[in-house]
Scaffold this active site. Structure first.
Site, mmCIF file in Angstrom:
data_model
loop_
_atom_site.group_PDB
_atom_site.id
_atom_site.type_symbol
_atom_site.label_atom_id
_atom_site.label_comp_id
_atom_site.label_asym_id
_atom_site.label_seq_id
_atom_site.Cartn_x
_atom_site.Cartn_y
_atom_site.Cartn_z
ATOM 1 N N ASP A 33 0.816 -1.219 0.000
ATOM 2 C CA ASP A 33 0.000 0.000 0.000
ATOM 3 C C ASP A 33 0.852 1.273 0.000
ATOM 4 O O ASP A 33 2.010 1.256 0.429
ATOM 5 C CB ASP A 33 -0.888 0.040 1.248
ATOM 6 C CG ASP A 33 -2.057 -0.915 1.183
ATOM 7 O OD1 ASP A 33 -2.099 -1.743 0.250
ATOM 8 O OD2 ASP A 33 -2.919 -0.841 2.079
ATOM 9 N N ASP A 34 0.223 2.362 -0.425
ATOM 10 C CA ASP A 34 0.697 3.744 -0.230
ATOM 11 C C ASP A 34 1.782 4.217 -1.193
ATOM 12 O O ASP A 34 2.263 5.341 -1.065
ATOM 13 C CB ASP A 34 1.177 3.981 1.215
ATOM 14 C CG ASP A 34 0.065 3.847 2.231
ATOM 15 O OD1 ASP A 34 -1.105 3.743 1.820
ATOM 16 O OD2 ASP A 34 0.355 3.833 3.440
ATOM 17 N N HIS A 84 -5.977 2.745 -4.284
ATOM 18 C CA HIS A 84 -5.952 3.014 -2.835
ATOM 19 C C HIS A 84 -6.396 4.449 -2.535
ATOM 20 O O HIS A 84 -5.951 5.042 -1.562
ATOM 21 C CB HIS A 84 -4.537 2.750 -2.300
ATOM 22 C CG HIS A 84 -4.440 2.618 -0.807
ATOM 23 N ND1 HIS A 84 -5.367 1.923 -0.054
ATOM 24 C CD2 HIS A 84 -3.518 3.084 0.085
ATOM 25 C CE1 HIS A 84 -5.010 1.966 1.230
ATOM 26 N NE2 HIS A 84 -3.892 2.675 1.339
ATOM 27 N N HIS A 88 -5.510 9.396 0.316
ATOM 28 C CA HIS A 88 -5.490 8.626 1.567
ATOM 29 C C HIS A 88 -6.352 9.280 2.645
ATOM 30 O O HIS A 88 -5.982 9.322 3.828
ATOM 31 C CB HIS A 88 -4.059 8.431 2.084
ATOM 32 C CG HIS A 88 -3.874 7.150 2.865
ATOM 33 N ND1 HIS A 88 -4.195 7.044 4.203
ATOM 34 C CD2 HIS A 88 -3.405 5.926 2.506
ATOM 35 C CE1 HIS A 88 -3.924 5.812 4.627
ATOM 36 N NE2 HIS A 88 -3.450 5.124 3.609
ATOM 37 N N HIS A 174 3.747 -2.338 3.034
ATOM 38 C CA HIS A 174 3.732 -0.977 2.501
ATOM 39 C C HIS A 174 5.033 -0.665 1.764
ATOM 40 O O HIS A 174 6.106 -1.024 2.232
ATOM 41 C CB HIS A 174 3.546 0.041 3.634
ATOM 42 C CG HIS A 174 2.223 -0.055 4.318
ATOM 43 N ND1 HIS A 174 1.944 -1.027 5.264
ATOM 44 C CD2 HIS A 174 1.090 0.680 4.191
ATOM 45 C CE1 HIS A 174 0.691 -0.875 5.689
ATOM 46 N NE2 HIS A 174 0.152 0.154 5.058
#
Length: 215
Positions: A33-34, A84, A88, A174
């Site tokens: 993620d991210d 995603h 955020h 991540h």
């Protein structure tokens, strides 16, 4: 059937969310993620290439916009790109707009659209779940949390994965957000340990085809 403790919100068990595959095969999916991050994502990709592993990356539209070359590399090296959100935002106040913004960035760089959506933090309401579904995405969460976001140390990240893994698991890691040095150092040992236990590592789409519980 073995009950696995899940680190995601209880809605993970609701119909319409994808957090594991129901399978007896020793197969799991690594997800990140991210990202994409200009420092940590290439380091992660180098390890995956060396180990011949394909993974799924849930990218932030904002980061994708700044690093389209990394999206191109992801696709070129056989990885899957998930959505995603754009900024955020845990509350997802502009849910569809951010999903579509991110999808446009991915498509502009790679010519492919996103299929899976992972809400920031794994948080979503039943209403948001329906909105995501109606927007043509599948909500993909996770069943094994490496907790690398806590930066607990390389050994702890490895243990969090290896000691909790099971056939059909989706593993959360991540490659962006902030400094991911510990994740990068833990990745090789995680892959080696999983393979030593007889696991095969696949993308989320591949894992989903092995789910015996698909309606």
């Amino acid at each position: 059937m073995i009950q696995h403790s899940l680190t995601t919100p209880s809605l993970v068990r609701a119909p319409g969310t994808y957090y594991m595959a129901h399978t007896q095969e020793k197969v799991v999916a690594l997800t990140f993620d991210d990202g994409p991050d200009p420092i940590d994502s290439p380091a992660v990709l180098d390890i995956l290439k060396e180990k011949e592993v394909r993974a799924t990356f849930f990218v932030l539209g904002q980061a994708a916009q700044s690093n389209p070359f990394l999206l191109k590399r992801l696709v070129k090296e056989g990885h899957e790109i998930g959505n995603h959100s754009f900024n955020h935002d845990y509350q997802q106040r502009r849910l569809v707009e951010e999903m579509n913004q991110t999808d446009r960035e991915v498509f502009a760089a790679t010519g492919t659209h996103t299929y899976f959506y992972r809400p920031p933090g794994g948080f979503l309401s039943k209403n948001q779940l329906e909105i995501i579904k109606n927007n043509g995405h599948i909500v993909a969460l996770w069943s094994v949390d490496s907790k690398d976001w806590r930066n607990p140390g390389v050994k702890q990240i490895v243990d969090n994965v290896v000691k909790n893994v099971f056939p059909g698991a989706i593993i959360l890691l991540h490659d962006g957000g902030y400094q991911r040095t510990q994740t990068v150092k833990a990745l090789g040992p995680i892959i080696d340990a999983l393979r030593n236990q007889g696991y095969r590592l696949v993308t989320l789409s591949e894992l989903k085809t092995m789910d015996s519980d698909i309606k």
